[in-house]
Design an enzyme around this catalytic site. Structure first.
Site, PDB file in Angstrom:
ATOM      1  CB  SER A   1      -0.916   0.006   1.234  1.00  0.00           C
ATOM      2  OG  SER A   1      -1.729  -1.135   1.243  1.00  0.00           O
TER       3      SER A   1
ATOM      4  CG  ASP B   1       9.694  -9.254   3.364  1.00  0.00           C
ATOM      5  OD1 ASP B   1       9.164  -8.180   3.730  1.00  0.00           O
ATOM      6  OD2 ASP B   1      10.084 -10.112   4.167  1.00  0.00           O
ATOM      7  CB  SER B   2      13.961  -5.657   1.287  1.00  0.00           C
ATOM      8  OG  SER B   2      13.146  -4.509   1.452  1.00  0.00           O
TER       9      SER B   2
ATOM     10  N   GLY C   1      15.078   4.617   6.173  1.00  0.00           N
ATOM     11  CA  GLY C   1      15.373   3.427   6.968  1.00  0.00           C
ATOM     12  C   GLY C   1      16.784   3.461   7.529  1.00  0.00           C
ATOM     13  CE1 TYR C   2      17.504  -0.479  11.302  1.00  0.00           C
ATOM     14  CE2 TYR C   2      16.182  -1.235   9.444  1.00  0.00           C
ATOM     15  CZ  TYR C   2      16.398  -1.160  10.808  1.00  0.00           C
ATOM     16  OH  TYR C   2      15.522  -1.757  11.669  1.00  0.00           O
TER      17      TYR C   2
ATOM     18  CE  LYS D   1      18.860   2.904  -1.283  1.00  0.00           C
ATOM     19  NZ  LYS D   1      17.798   3.524  -0.528  1.00  0.00           N
TER      20      LYS D   1
ATOM     21  CG  HIS E   1      18.762  -4.496  -0.622  1.00  0.00           C
ATOM     22  ND1 HIS E   1      19.190  -3.181  -0.515  1.00  0.00           N
ATOM     23  CD2 HIS E   1      17.546  -4.535  -0.014  1.00  0.00           C
ATOM     24  CE1 HIS E   1      18.274  -2.472   0.131  1.00  0.00           C
ATOM     25  NE2 HIS E   1      17.266  -3.263   0.439  1.00  0.00           N
TER      26      HIS E   1
END
Length: 193
Positions: free
Chosen positions: A9, A67-68, A147-148, A169, A174
């Site tokens: 979402s 999903d990460s 995030g991180y 990036k 990933h």
């Protein structure tokens, strides 16, 4: 154009995926907000498969899910699949991670992104995983990302994700590596409506 439902979402994630899938004859559409999928998998790939398959079946359309998260060696892979739930905000998550890591000399970590694509029937036709190796800094650096990103340092680039241009990036992350593996196979997919 063929519709591909993105099993999230989050409009930001849809936009990010759109950048990787530019030039393909697919229109990406967010899943309805009321369609909630519980992430009960114990790995990133299990959760990506679960989300893609569940959304595809519920809407009878092709679906893609990812999903990460971040896995830190010294924390036995934590926060792992709980990366997004490690705190209430990005700052909370970063502070918790740095506190738990403390003065540990082992700062090795990796960002993992798993992606799955499902037919409308719920059968998974493609799945892949991209991994970006790096280190956790002791304090944030850079203004970009989320995030991180400010504490995840990539030695080959000598920058954190938060210091990188979006082009850089997208290539080394990933998610970028996962899409790089996925795209050639995705282009060859035979799509039935």
């Amino acid at each position: 154009m063929k519709k591909l439902i993105v099993a999230t979402s989050n409009p930001g994630k849809l936009q990010e995926m759109q950048e990787y899938l530019t030039g393909l004859n697919w229109e990406l559409v967010l899943k309805p907000a009321e369609l909630e999928i519980e992430e009960t998998g114990v790995t990133f790939i299990e959760n990506a498969i679960l989300k893609a398959s569940s959304v595809a079946k519920a809407l009878d359309k092709w679906a893609i899910a990812d999903d990460s998260g971040l896995a830190v060696d010294a924390l036995n892979g934590a926060p792992g699949i709980y990366s997004a739930r490690y705190g209430k905000s990005d700052l909370d998550r970063i502070n918790r991670l740095l506190k738990e890591l403390g003065n540990n000399q082992n700062r090795q970590a990796k960002f993992i992104c798993a992606i799955a694509i499902s037919r409308p029937s719920g059968s998974i036709v493609l799945q892949t995983e991209g991994i970006c190796h790096g280190e956790i800094l002791s304090e944030p650096r850079g203004d970009g990302g989320f995030g991180y990103d400010p504490i995840f340092y990539v030695p080959s680039q000598q920058q954190t994700f938060a210091e990188m241009s979006s082009e850089t990036k997208n290539k080394v992350s990933h998610r970028g590596l996962a899409f790089e593996q996925l795209l050639p196979k995705f282009k060859e997919l035979k799509v039935d409506y």
